[in-house]
Design an enzyme around this catalytic site. Structure first.
Site, PDB file in Angstrom:
ATOM      1  N   LYS A  92       0.724  -1.362   0.060  1.00  0.00           N
ATOM      2  CA  LYS A  92      -0.068   0.078   0.265  1.00  0.00           C
ATOM      3  C   LYS A  92       1.119   1.290   0.386  1.00  0.00           C
ATOM      4  O   LYS A  92       1.684   1.228   0.556  1.00  0.00           O
ATOM      5  CB  LYS A  92      -1.000  -0.041   0.819  1.00  0.00           C
ATOM      6  CG  LYS A  92      -1.937   1.591   0.860  1.00  0.00           C
ATOM      7  CD  LYS A  92      -2.731   1.551   2.616  1.00  0.00           C
ATOM      8  CE  LYS A  92      -3.793   2.430   2.517  1.00  0.00           C
ATOM      9  NZ  LYS A  92      -4.748   2.697   3.285  1.00  0.00           N
ATOM     10  N   GLU A 150       7.844  -6.199   0.903  1.00  0.00           N
ATOM     11  CA  GLU A 150       6.428  -6.691   2.167  1.00  0.00           C
ATOM     12  C   GLU A 150       5.531  -7.839   1.752  1.00  0.00           C
ATOM     13  O   GLU A 150       4.665  -8.718   2.846  1.00  0.00           O
ATOM     14  CB  GLU A 150       5.393  -5.360   2.040  1.00  0.00           C
ATOM     15  CG  GLU A 150       5.848  -3.412   2.461  1.00  0.00           C
ATOM     16  CD  GLU A 150       6.023  -4.022   4.091  1.00  0.00           C
ATOM     17  OE1 GLU A 150       4.803  -4.989   4.068  1.00  0.00           O
ATOM     18  OE2 GLU A 150       6.141  -3.037   4.334  1.00  0.00           O
ATOM     19  N   LYS A 162      -1.936  -1.447  -3.667  1.00  0.00           N
ATOM     20  CA  LYS A 162      -2.904  -0.393  -3.616  1.00  0.00           C
ATOM     21  C   LYS A 162      -2.207   1.217  -4.368  1.00  0.00           C
ATOM     22  O   LYS A 162      -1.029   1.160  -3.016  1.00  0.00           O
ATOM     23  CB  LYS A 162      -3.601  -0.192  -2.946  1.00  0.00           C
ATOM     24  CG  LYS A 162      -4.938   0.983  -2.744  1.00  0.00           C
ATOM     25  CD  LYS A 162      -5.676   0.693  -0.325  1.00  0.00           C
ATOM     26  CE  LYS A 162      -6.081   1.818  -0.544  1.00  0.00           C
ATOM     27  NZ  LYS A 162      -6.363   2.468   1.137  1.00  0.00           N
ATOM     28  N   TYR A 177     -15.321   0.916  -7.153  1.00  0.00           N
ATOM     29  CA  TYR A 177     -16.081   1.991  -6.825  1.00  0.00           C
ATOM     30  C   TYR A 177     -17.092   1.825  -8.005  1.00  0.00           C
ATOM     31  O   TYR A 177     -18.364   2.182  -7.661  1.00  0.00           O
ATOM     32  CB  TYR A 177     -16.214   3.926  -6.151  1.00  0.00           C
ATOM     33  CG  TYR A 177     -15.933   3.385  -4.941  1.00  0.00           C
ATOM     34  CD1 TYR A 177     -15.682   3.330  -3.832  1.00  0.00           C
ATOM     35  CD2 TYR A 177     -14.238   3.391  -4.920  1.00  0.00           C
ATOM     36  CE1 TYR A 177     -15.024   3.173  -2.572  1.00  0.00           C
ATOM     37  CE2 TYR A 177     -12.878   3.719  -3.989  1.00  0.00           C
ATOM     38  CZ  TYR A 177     -13.350   3.762  -2.536  1.00  0.00           C
ATOM     39  OH  TYR A 177     -12.827   3.536  -1.700  1.00  0.00           O
TER      40      TYR A 177
END
Ligand code: PBG
Length: 332
Positions: free
Chosen positions: A200, A239, A254, A319
């Site tokens: 992220k 990560e 992201k 979305y």
């Protein structure tokens, strides 16, 4: 390649008719690969999000109605994000641990109305903290990793017990996936999926989301001491490796479209389920251009989702999920 020398080589043959284009298409999107983020609110917090035209903060009754529609469209899951009234925020984000809080009540309402729809919840403190950070601050104002992880594991337990199918730590603290996995195991929550926001980035593209949950005004400084530098990809692989070793089931990259190379590297290196988050700023950019008549709505949205899948994302938080699922229901 067609020329006087190679008269038979015509790649355009495979593009000449819709049926053949469909036969050779390598990447498809299905509603079952989409997750719809939803903002949940009560009272004065309800209503439209100015920087995300078309997105509304829903109360519990509206949330249930929306989830019924999403389930009917074959959407895989919803990701719930709470809008917490300022009066319930403090420097410790303690409302995040309230078993009767907005998110536990939302989980129960959705699961009882739509048992087949997956429910994903965010594990992070930023909707609950008065300073807008994802964790608690030490005396110097630095986000205290280990103190934050203690709170995140409690938050994850509260939400798993409330019935969340998937917990999604989005905070970027070190060691939080392992801590959450062990507390869930000890509690017998063996099938709770951990979808970790593994790579992220400290991105400007989260701005509209912070408006939606009301953390933008509160946020002091930025999140660069815990979210990743946009210039890095090797670090994303480190990560992801850590989160997988600690027990993550799905790893997320992201934002989405500006980070397709990261999605591709993660998928190729690890071969595990990868999620992409087409974030609020990506929504806002596309929406603004569409609403100005500068982009074709359906083509631009479906192309953006196809490209995320092509890069290697198995699933997409977007979305546009509901809208895309409606289009995908018609043949193309
Ligand atoms: C909070 C969180 C953020 C998003 C998802 N979870 C914002 C942030 O990290 O500041 C962003 C989602 C979006 O922009 O759509 N931990």
């Amino acid at each position: 390649m067609t020329s006087a020398h190679y008269p038979n080589l015509r790649p355009r043959r495979l593009r000449a008719h819709a049926f053949v284009r469909a036969l050779v298409r390598e990447t498809r999107i299905a509603p079952a690969q989409l997750i719809q983020p939803l903002f949940v609110a009560e009272g004065a917090q309800k209503g439209a999000v100015a920087s995300m035209p078309g997105i509304v903060r829903l109360d519990l009754a509206e949330l249930v109605a929306e989830c019924r529609a999403l389930q009917g469209l074959g959407i895989a899951a919803v990701a719930l994000f709470p809008v917490i009234p300022p009066a319930l925020k403090n420097d410790q984000g303690s409302e995040a641990l309230n078993a009767e809080g907005l998110v536990p009540r939302a989980i129960k309402a959705v699961k009882s109305a739509c048992p087949e729809l997956g429910v994903v919840v965010d594990i992070a403190l930023d909707p609950y903290t008065s300073h807008g950070h994802d964790g608690v601050l030490d005396a110097a104002g630095y986000v205290d990793n280990d103190a934050t992880v203690e709170l995140l594991r409690k938050q994850a337990l509260v939400l798993a017990r409330a019935g969340a199918d998937v917990v999604a730590p989005s905070d970027m603290m070190d060691g939080r996936v392992g801590a959450i996995r062990s507390v869930l195991e000890r509690d017998g929550q063996k099938n709770t999926v951990i979808l970790s926001y593994a790579a992220k980035y400290a991105s400007a593209f989260y701005g509209p989301f912070r408006d939606a949950v009301g953390s933008a005004k509160a946020l002091r400084g930025d999140k660069r001491t815990y979210q990743m530098d946009p210039g890095n990809t090797d670090e994303a692989l480190r990560e992801v490796a850590l989160d997988l070793a600690e027990g993550a089931d799905i790893v997320m990259v992201k934002p989405g479209l500006p980070y397709l190379d990261v999605i591709r590297r993660v998928k190729e290196r690890f071969g595990v389920p990868v999620a992409a988050y087409q974030v609020s700023g990506e929504y806002a950019m596309l929406r603004a251009a569409i609403d100005n008549g500068w982009l074709d709505e359906r083509k631009a949205i479906l192309e953006s989702l196809t490209c995320l899948r092509r890069a290697g994302a198995d699933m997409i938080l977007t979305y546009f999920a509901r809208q895309a699922a409606q289009w995908l229901a018609d043949a193309d």
